[in-house]
Design an enzyme around this catalytic site. Structure first.
Site, short mmCIF file in Angstrom:
data_model
loop_
_atom_site.label_atom_id
_atom_site.label_comp_id
_atom_site.label_asym_id
_atom_site.label_seq_id
_atom_site.Cartn_x
_atom_site.Cartn_y
_atom_site.Cartn_z
N LEU A 135 4.89 77.66 50.27
CA LEU A 135 4.79 75.43 49.85
C LEU A 135 4.41 74.42 51.03
CD1 LEU A 135 8.60 75.98 48.53
CD2 LEU A 135 6.89 75.91 47.12
N GLY A 142 5.17 73.66 58.95
CA GLY A 142 5.35 73.17 60.22
C GLY A 142 5.35 73.63 61.13
N ASP A 193 17.33 65.18 64.95
CA ASP A 193 15.85 65.24 64.88
C ASP A 193 16.02 64.23 62.83
OD1 ASP A 193 12.60 66.98 63.89
OD2 ASP A 193 13.08 65.07 64.53
N ASP A 215 15.75 71.12 58.47
CA ASP A 215 15.72 71.40 59.56
C ASP A 215 16.98 71.21 60.33
OD1 ASP A 215 11.97 70.32 61.09
OD2 ASP A 215 13.94 72.15 61.93
N THR A 255 11.58 62.65 68.15
CA THR A 255 10.32 61.91 67.26
C THR A 255 10.06 60.80 67.97
OG1 THR A 255 9.79 63.55 65.22
CG2 THR A 255 8.47 61.99 65.44
C1 LIG Z 1 16.07 74.75 57.46
O1 LIG Z 1 14.67 74.16 58.32
C2 LIG Z 1 13.84 73.35 57.02
C3 LIG Z 1 13.91 74.24 55.91
C4 LIG Z 1 13.22 73.49 54.88
C5 LIG Z 1 12.33 73.63 53.33
C6 LIG Z 1 13.70 74.23 52.70
C7 LIG Z 1 13.53 74.05 51.41
C8 LIG Z 1 13.00 73.46 50.73
N1 LIG Z 1 12.68 73.85 48.80
C9 LIG Z 1 10.89 73.92 49.57
C10 LIG Z 1 10.39 73.26 51.22
C11 LIG Z 1 9.06 72.34 51.35
C12 LIG Z 1 8.32 71.95 50.32
C13 LIG Z 1 7.54 71.51 50.64
C14 LIG Z 1 7.21 71.51 51.57
C15 LIG Z 1 7.95 72.24 52.58
C16 LIG Z 1 7.76 71.77 54.16
O2 LIG Z 1 6.22 71.91 54.92
N2 LIG Z 1 7.92 70.43 54.74
C17 LIG Z 1 9.02 69.95 54.77
C18 LIG Z 1 9.47 69.67 55.77
N3 LIG Z 1 8.20 68.74 56.70
C19 LIG Z 1 9.57 67.82 58.05
C20 LIG Z 1 7.03 69.58 57.39
C21 LIG Z 1 9.24 72.47 52.39
N4 LIG Z 1 11.50 73.63 51.35
N5 LIG Z 1 11.98 73.53 52.80
C22 LIG Z 1 11.57 73.02 55.31
C23 LIG Z 1 12.10 73.14 57.20
C24 LIG Z 1 12.70 73.19 57.40
O3 LIG Z 1 12.22 73.39 59.11
#
Ligand SMILES: COc1cc(-c2ccc3ncc(-c4cccc([C@@H](O)NCCN(C)C)c4)n3n2)ccc1O
Length: 304
Positions: free
Chosen positions: A38, A41, A158, A180, A199
């Site tokens: 998906l 990070g 954050d 996050d 950030t």
């Molecule tokens: C618990 O910490 C996190 C949860 C998630 C999370 C939780 C549920 C969820 N459902 C779909 C997704 C998702 C869908 C597309 C991209 C991403 C992620 O790569 N980008 C979101 C975070 N961003 C700050 C990098 C995450 N997520 N991501 C992502 C980063 C985290 O550090």
């Protein structure tokens, strides 16, 4: 145990590390089918996962952990344990849910609520700026989640549009989910927490000055997020991170008429009550929820 050394975790950790969070040590693929990636990070990757027994879809956050203390690769195991411990204390509609955790020697996997609507950051980018009514719908959900977190003596540290996701996107009033908790902390009475993480655009002056952090640090970030929701601009952003940090410490921001001409005085007053250098002067999340901009007391106030 799968019997493979790589999978075996040092049992001693389990016995002599009472704070160690209980993680499943079997292979995550025994219970979950891994589907498409998906996103990714600083922590690693997020993959869609299907629980084999129920067919339910989740998001799996795959985190590479350091093989040894000095290594620069991967995250500290303790850091991930802290995030899991904090997530296990939180259950709120505005905070994404943690369902399962797995650990092997080199990786930890958090099985999380699947969020399909993408980041609030991208949603704003497409619209450039939101109407005050739309911004308030998002902010009220964020503030309820943050007020709940702070009531449990947990600060996120954050908060930014990238860490606020939309459960579903193409619906009249999208539900938000705060994600996050990698920098989040349980605030123990009497202990002073300081950190230089975060950030630049969203961090409060006390982070840069290496002073005590707490719930007001999150409230500064809420002020920055509100400013961005209403204008598409970042209040302290400079040409470089150094310039941004200088602007933050100086509390140097303005409501540029080109972007705030149509914005109500009440909205600007709300932001001003958060972007205050002294953490003690900022509104709490609970005070924000009863601020007349968010919760008009009278029909007349709402009309302003
Ligand atoms: C618990 O910490 C996190 C949860 C998630 C999370 C939780 C549920 C969820 N459902 C779909 C997704 C998702 C869908 C597309 C991209 C991403 C992620 O790569 N980008 C979101 C975070 N961003 C700050 C990098 C995450 N997520 N991501 C992502 C980063 C985290 O550090």
């Amino acid at each position: 145990f799968s019997g493979d050394d790589e999978e075996l975790v040092n049992l001693e950790d389990e016995v002599f590390n009472p704070n160690m969070t209980a993680f499943k040590h079997q292979n995550v693929e025994d219970l979950y089918e891994l589907l498409e990636k998906l996103g990714s990070g600083h922590f690693g990757e997020v993959k869609k996962c299907r629980e084999k027994n129920t067919g339910t879809l989740y998001a799996g956050k795959f985190i590479k952990t350091r093989k040894c203390k000095g290594s620069r690769m991967g995250l500290d195991r303790e850091q991930v344990e802290r995030e899991v411990s904090i997530l296990r204390q939180l259950e709120h509609p505005s905070i994404m849910r943690l369902y399962d955790v797995f650990a092997s020697k080199a990786e930890m996997v958090l099985i999380l609520e699947l969020i399909r609507g993408g980041e609030l950051f991208d949603f704003i980018a497409e619209k450039e700026a939101l109407s005050e009514e739309d911004a308030i719908v998002f902010l009220e959900q964020i503030l309820k989640g943050v007020a709940y977190m702070h009531s449990r003596h947990i600060a996120h540290f954050d908060l930014k549009p990238e860490n606020i996701m939309l459960l579903e996107r193409d619906v009249p009033h999208p539900k938000i989910k705060i994600i996050d908790f990698g920098l989040a902390q349980k605030l123990e009475d009497g202990t002073v927490f300081k950190s230089l993480c975060g950030t630049p655009q969203y961090i409060a002056p006390e982070v840069i000055n290496y002073e005590q952090l707490g719930p007001p640090t999150d409230m500064w970030s809420i002020g920055v997020i509100t400013y961005i929701l209403l204008s598409g601009l970042s209040p302290f952003q400079g040409e470089t991170d150094a310039e941004t940090l200088t602007n933050v410490v100086a509390g140097n921001y303005e409501f540029d008429d080109r972007y705030f001409k149509e914005t109500s005085d009440m909205a600007k007053e709300f932001i001003q009550q958060l972007l205050l250098k002294d953490p003690r002067d900022r509104m709490t999340a609970v005070e924000c929820l009863i601020h007349p901009w968010i919760k008009p007391l009278t029909r007349k106030q709402a009309a302003n």
